[in-house]
Design a protein around this motif. Structure first.
Motif, PDB file in Angstrom:
ATOM      1  N   VAL A 146       0.856  -1.190   0.000  1.00  0.00           N
ATOM      2  CA  VAL A 146       0.000   0.000   0.000  1.00  0.00           C
ATOM      3  C   VAL A 146       0.888   1.234   0.000  1.00  0.00           C
ATOM      4  CG1 VAL A 146      -0.145   0.071   2.533  1.00  0.00           C
ATOM      5  CG2 VAL A 146      -1.964   1.119   1.156  1.00  0.00           C
ATOM      6  N   THR A 276      -3.791   1.241  -3.698  1.00  0.00           N
ATOM      7  CA  THR A 276      -3.619  -0.207  -3.662  1.00  0.00           C
ATOM      8  C   THR A 276      -3.695  -0.778  -5.070  1.00  0.00           C
ATOM      9  OG1 THR A 276      -5.994  -0.640  -3.385  1.00  0.00           O
ATOM     10  CG2 THR A 276      -4.692  -0.331  -1.373  1.00  0.00           C
ATOM     11  N   VAL A 286      -3.912  -4.047   4.867  1.00  0.00           N
ATOM     12  CA  VAL A 286      -4.270  -2.987   3.924  1.00  0.00           C
ATOM     13  C   VAL A 286      -5.746  -2.640   4.060  1.00  0.00           C
ATOM     14  CG1 VAL A 286      -4.463  -2.385   1.483  1.00  0.00           C
ATOM     15  CG2 VAL A 286      -2.437  -3.615   2.311  1.00  0.00           C
TER      16      VAL A 286
END
Length: 300
Positions: A146, A276, A286
């Motif tokens: 991320v 992402t 994430v």
């Protein structure tokens, strides 16, 4: 072509991503001659050229663009599958590789990452700071899970990523006690000609702040450009100028550096995003960052 050779498709996909056989060969750890031969074999199998050379650059042909569209979908799915398999079993420590834009205040970065660190499952966090462009490239190469940033890059330039808006904040101005006390009177006109400590990382909120100054007819004197968020506050504490920081960390900035808030500017926002790969957030860390609730209460 009875059966698609996925390895050859992958080689083609990496070449198109890296822009040259030389760079792709480094990523794939293959000799350029070997990779060139594999590409030729794949082109023969699909029945046409996938690249053509223009000014020493590889440019996709129409057939190449069609194949690349399918390749992007295929390897996005296989990448998500690999990430899902990598996360099992649940009792194993979870590795989270996060990229944080250098222009984000480090205390705010901590609050953005906090939901992942609060998971019941152990998390091994790896953080990399840098420019958003470089971090997105790391995300593209699957070196990062991320990217946290204060600017959303053009998705046309970087492929199929998903941008998740996170918490934002207005911006406040700070200075040493004596300077802040004097500048609070008649704000914002009181700022005219006063020393300003500029953020040298080109943070978007600083650009918005300068536009706000212009709209208000305020012209400050930039006395230093500093790319370290802690150092700029030390300069401010010593009375060398006014500096800006997100309002959500006002109490912590004042407590830690002994400065005072001159004013908060609601019209100037510090917007934060998580970037992402794809929309399926298989990585629970994430997902916690993108969807979880976070607290910016620095008085706790």
């Amino acid at each position: 072509m009875d059966q698609l050779n996925l390895r050859h498709l992958y080689y083609f996909w990496v070449i198109s991503r890296e822009g040259s056989i030389a760079r792709a060969s480094e990523v794939l750890e293959l000799a350029p001659q070997t990779l060139s031969g594999q590409l030729a074999t794949f082109e023969s199998a699909v029945g046409g050229l996938l690249f053509q050379r223009e000014r020493r650059k590889l440019v996709l042909t129409d057939l190449g663009k069609t194949v690349l569209g399918y390749a992007n979908d295929i390897f996005a799915l296989t990448g998500e599958l690999n990430e899902t398999l990598r996360l099992a079993p649940a009792e194993r420590p979870l590795t989270l590789s996060a990229g944080v834009s250098a222009s984000i205040h480090k205390l705010i970065a901590y609050y953005l990452l906090q939901p992942a660190m609060a998971l019941s499952r152990p998390v091994q966090l790896e953080c990399r700071t840098g420019g958003t462009e470089d971090l997105v490239l790391g995300l593209k190469r699957r070196e990062l899970d991320v990217v946290l940033t204060d600017r959303a890059p053009g998705m046309d330039e970087h492929g199929s990523f998903t941008v998740h808006p996170l918490a934002g904040s207005s911006i406040s101005l700070f200075a040493s006690a004596d300077l802040a006390s004097r500048l609070k009177k008649g704000f914002p006109e009181s700022l005219n000609g006063e020393p300003l400590l500029a953020n040298a990382t080109d943070a978007p909120y600083f650009e918005r702040l300068m536009n706000w100054f212009s709209l208000k007819g305020v012209r400050m004197n930039v006395v230093a450009r500093i790319d370290d968020s802690a150092l700029i506050k030390v300069f401010g504490r010593e009375g060398l100028g006014v500096f800006a920081a997100p309002t959500v960390i006002e109490q912590e900035v004042c407590r830690q550096y002994g400065v005072q808030c001159i004013a908060s500017i609601d019209e100037v926002k510090d917007e934060l995003f998580a970037i992402t790969r794809g929309r399926n957030l298989a990585h629970v860390g994430v997902r916690a960052i993108c969807e979880g609730k976070r607290s910016f209460n620095t008085s706790e």
